[in-house]
Write a protein that holds these residues in place. Structure first.
Motif, PDB file in Angstrom:
ATOM      1  N   ALA A  29       0.748  -1.232   0.093  1.00 53.52           N
ATOM      2  CA  ALA A  29      -0.134  -0.124   0.002  1.00 53.52           C
ATOM      3  C   ALA A  29       0.880   1.185  -0.008  1.00 53.52           C
ATOM      4  N   LEU A  30       1.995   1.286   0.698  1.00 53.94           N
ATOM      5  CA  LEU A  30       2.740   2.419   0.687  1.00 53.94           C
ATOM      6  C   LEU A  30       3.516   2.640  -0.345  1.00 53.94           C
ATOM      7  N   SER A  31       3.875   1.509  -0.983  1.00 48.04           N
ATOM      8  CA  SER A  31       4.638   1.736  -2.581  1.00 48.04           C
ATOM      9  C   SER A  31       3.424   2.406  -3.524  1.00 48.04           C
ATOM     10  N   GLU A  32       2.287   1.785  -3.577  1.00 50.83           N
ATOM     11  CA  GLU A  32       1.128   2.271  -4.724  1.00 50.83           C
ATOM     12  C   GLU A  32       0.777   3.568  -4.084  1.00 50.83           C
ATOM     13  N   LEU A  33       0.763   3.862  -2.950  1.00 47.90           N
ATOM     14  CA  LEU A  33       0.372   5.479  -2.498  1.00 47.90           C
ATOM     15  C   LEU A  33       1.327   6.481  -2.862  1.00 47.90           C
ATOM     16  N   ALA A  34       2.490   6.079  -2.445  1.00 46.79           N
ATOM     17  CA  ALA A  34       3.501   7.047  -2.777  1.00 46.79           C
ATOM     18  C   ALA A  34       3.498   7.368  -4.365  1.00 46.79           C
ATOM     19  N   LEU A  35       3.321   6.196  -5.184  1.00 45.35           N
ATOM     20  CA  LEU A  35       3.167   6.592  -6.725  1.00 45.35           C
ATOM     21  C   LEU A  35       2.088   7.191  -7.119  1.00 45.35           C
ATOM     22  N   GLN A  36       0.996   7.016  -6.515  1.00 46.13           N
ATOM     23  CA  GLN A  36      -0.300   7.857  -7.062  1.00 46.13           C
ATOM     24  C   GLN A  36      -0.089   9.324  -6.454  1.00 46.13           C
ATOM     25  N   THR A  37       0.558   9.542  -5.263  1.00 47.29           N
ATOM     26  CA  THR A  37       0.690  10.902  -4.739  1.00 47.29           C
ATOM     27  C   THR A  37       1.782  11.534  -5.839  1.00 47.29           C
ATOM     28  N   GLN A  38       2.625  10.817  -6.170  1.00 45.81           N
ATOM     29  CA  GLN A  38       3.615  11.540  -7.192  1.00 45.81           C
ATOM     30  C   GLN A  38       3.024  11.910  -8.296  1.00 45.81           C
ATOM     31  N   LYS A  39       2.155  10.999  -8.965  1.00 43.00           N
ATOM     32  CA  LYS A  39       1.378  11.389 -10.174  1.00 43.00           C
ATOM     33  C   LYS A  39       0.523  12.404  -9.877  1.00 43.00           C
ATOM     34  N   SER A  40      -0.218  12.635  -8.814  1.00 38.56           N
ATOM     35  CA  SER A  40      -1.286  13.674  -8.746  1.00 38.56           C
ATOM     36  C   SER A  40      -0.196  14.923  -8.510  1.00 38.56           C
ATOM     37  N   THR A  41       0.744  14.831  -7.934  1.00 35.71           N
ATOM     38  CA  THR A  41       1.686  16.007  -7.836  1.00 35.71           C
ATOM     39  C   THR A  41       2.150  16.588  -8.890  1.00 35.71           C
ATOM     40  N   THR A  42       2.663  15.674  -9.828  1.00 38.53           N
ATOM     41  CA  THR A  42       3.147  16.110 -11.153  1.00 38.53           C
ATOM     42  C   THR A  42       1.951  16.676 -12.059  1.00 38.53           C
ATOM     43  N   ARG A  43       0.785  16.269 -12.006  1.00 38.62           N
ATOM     44  CA  ARG A  43      -0.227  16.757 -12.594  1.00 38.62           C
ATOM     45  C   ARG A  43      -0.913  17.952 -12.080  1.00 38.62           C
ATOM     46  N   ASP A  44      -0.216  18.299 -10.911  1.00 37.37           N
ATOM     47  CA  ASP A  44      -0.578  19.636 -10.426  1.00 37.37           C
ATOM     48  C   ASP A  44      -1.983  19.463  -9.748  1.00 37.37           C
ATOM     49  N   PHE A  45      -2.760  18.253  -9.451  1.00 36.53           N
ATOM     50  CA  PHE A  45      -4.053  18.441  -9.086  1.00 36.53           C
ATOM     51  C   PHE A  45      -4.207  18.358  -7.566  1.00 36.53           C
ATOM     52  N   GLU A  46      -4.253  19.599  -7.071  1.00 39.28           N
ATOM     53  CA  GLU A  46      -4.197  19.922  -5.703  1.00 39.28           C
ATOM     54  C   GLU A  46      -5.092  19.133  -4.654  1.00 39.28           C
ATOM     55  N   ALA A  47      -6.463  19.178  -5.143  1.00 41.08           N
ATOM     56  CA  ALA A  47      -7.377  18.545  -4.042  1.00 41.08           C
ATOM     57  C   ALA A  47      -6.886  16.855  -3.952  1.00 41.08           C
ATOM     58  N   SER A  48      -6.647  16.382  -4.952  1.00 38.39           N
ATOM     59  CA  SER A  48      -6.165  14.995  -5.052  1.00 38.39           C
ATOM     60  C   SER A  48      -4.786  14.674  -3.927  1.00 38.39           C
ATOM     61  N   THR A  49      -3.949  15.483  -4.312  1.00 41.68           N
ATOM     62  CA  THR A  49      -2.679  15.549  -3.685  1.00 41.68           C
ATOM     63  C   THR A  49      -2.904  15.575  -2.405  1.00 41.68           C
ATOM     64  N   VAL A  50      -3.602  16.751  -1.683  1.00 34.08           N
ATOM     65  CA  VAL A  50      -3.875  16.643  -0.496  1.00 34.08           C
ATOM     66  C   VAL A  50      -4.382  15.411   0.408  1.00 34.08           C
ATOM     67  N   ILE A  51      -5.456  14.700  -0.380  1.00 34.39           N
ATOM     68  CA  ILE A  51      -6.097  13.718   0.205  1.00 34.39           C
ATOM     69  C   ILE A  51      -5.103  12.625   0.246  1.00 34.39           C
ATOM     70  N   LEU A  52      -4.240  12.317  -1.004  1.00 33.47           N
ATOM     71  CA  LEU A  52      -3.392  11.316  -0.844  1.00 33.47           C
ATOM     72  C   LEU A  52      -2.356  11.484   0.074  1.00 33.47           C
ATOM     73  N   ASN A  53      -1.836  12.764   0.086  1.00 33.85           N
ATOM     74  CA  ASN A  53      -0.641  12.995   1.039  1.00 33.85           C
ATOM     75  C   ASN A  53      -1.096  12.851   2.464  1.00 33.85           C
ATOM     76  N   ILE A  54      -2.471  13.036   2.859  1.00 35.99           N
ATOM     77  CA  ILE A  54      -2.731  12.665   4.304  1.00 35.99           C
ATOM     78  C   ILE A  54      -2.764  11.217   4.616  1.00 35.99           C
TER      79      ILE A  54
END
Length: 219
Positions: A29-54
């Motif tokens: 889960a950590l590996s996948e969540l880190a990957l999705q957080t990085q993708k969201s950050t790269t796309r600059d989708f702020e709301a998704s990044t906030v949720i994934l980061n938490i």
């Protein structure tokens, strides 16, 4: 051997098998969540990044606790058990959820158009986390500062505090934290799906464009 020594001896052989599946799930889960957080950050989708980061923030804490708790419960050396317990205490005490959530989460949930029941569940899980941290501050502030965080300059006080630590009380606190953290992480699939709906994507894209336009105007 005392009855406690016997119980620790047995559990030291049983718990690793019980925890093996959970450890594997956490690592994956950590590996996948880190990957999705990085993708969201790269796309600059702020709301998704906030949720994934938490969720990533909480999952890291879960992994830290999981890595320490078997030794905290079962290691034959009392000092080793105490050290693991104190690091768990420091981990729970230092995870200030408001640094990554608070107003940021409320805004993110609005942006992705999260249903009211989803908002309530997310906010309630974080309120529970805050209560656990308040409990850590009220019940363990001295122990944390004296024995693991800042370390009391009075070495005798530090030594006595280390010997008197109530391991099970700290581990019960960690279990409360884990329960509340799991409640938020369990919401993640639905939150992630919601962030991928067309209205959510349009909102996040619009926010990104406004931010980019503001940055260009400052140049």
């Amino acid at each position: 051997m005392t009855p406690q020594d016997v119980a620790r001896f047995v559990m030291r052989r049983v718990l690793p098998f019980k925890e093996r599946k959970r450890r594997a799930a956490l690592k994956s889960a950590l590996s996948e969540l880190a990957l999705q957080t990085q993708k969201s950050t790269t796309r600059d989708f702020e709301a998704s990044t906030v949720i994934l980061n938490i969720a990533l923030f909480l999952l890291i804490t879960e992994r830290d606790i999981q890595a320490l708790k078997i030794d905290a419960l079962t290691h034959p050396d009392k000092w080793h058990r105490s050290l693991c317990t104190r690091v768990i205490l420091l981990t729970v005490h230092g995870r200030d959820i408001d640094k990554v959530a608070g107003q940021k989460l409320r805004q993110a949930l609005e942006t992705i158009k999260a249903p009211d029941d989803m908002k309530r569940a997310a906010n309630e899980s974080l309120r529970t986390l805050r209560r656990v941290q308040k409990k850590a501050e009220s019940d363990f502030e001295f122990l944390r500062n004296a024995t693991i965080a800042h370390r009391d300059p009075d070495a005798l006080t530090q030594y006595r505090s280390i010997l008197q630590i109530d391991e099970m009380k700290v581990l019960n606190l960690a279990a409360e934290f884990s329960t509340a953290a799991t409640a938020f992480i369990t919401l993640l699939p639905n939150l992630f799906l919601q962030s991928g709906t067309l209205p959510s994507i349009v909102n996040q894209f619009s926010q990104r464009e406004k931010k980019n336009a503001a940055s260009r105007s400052e140049l």
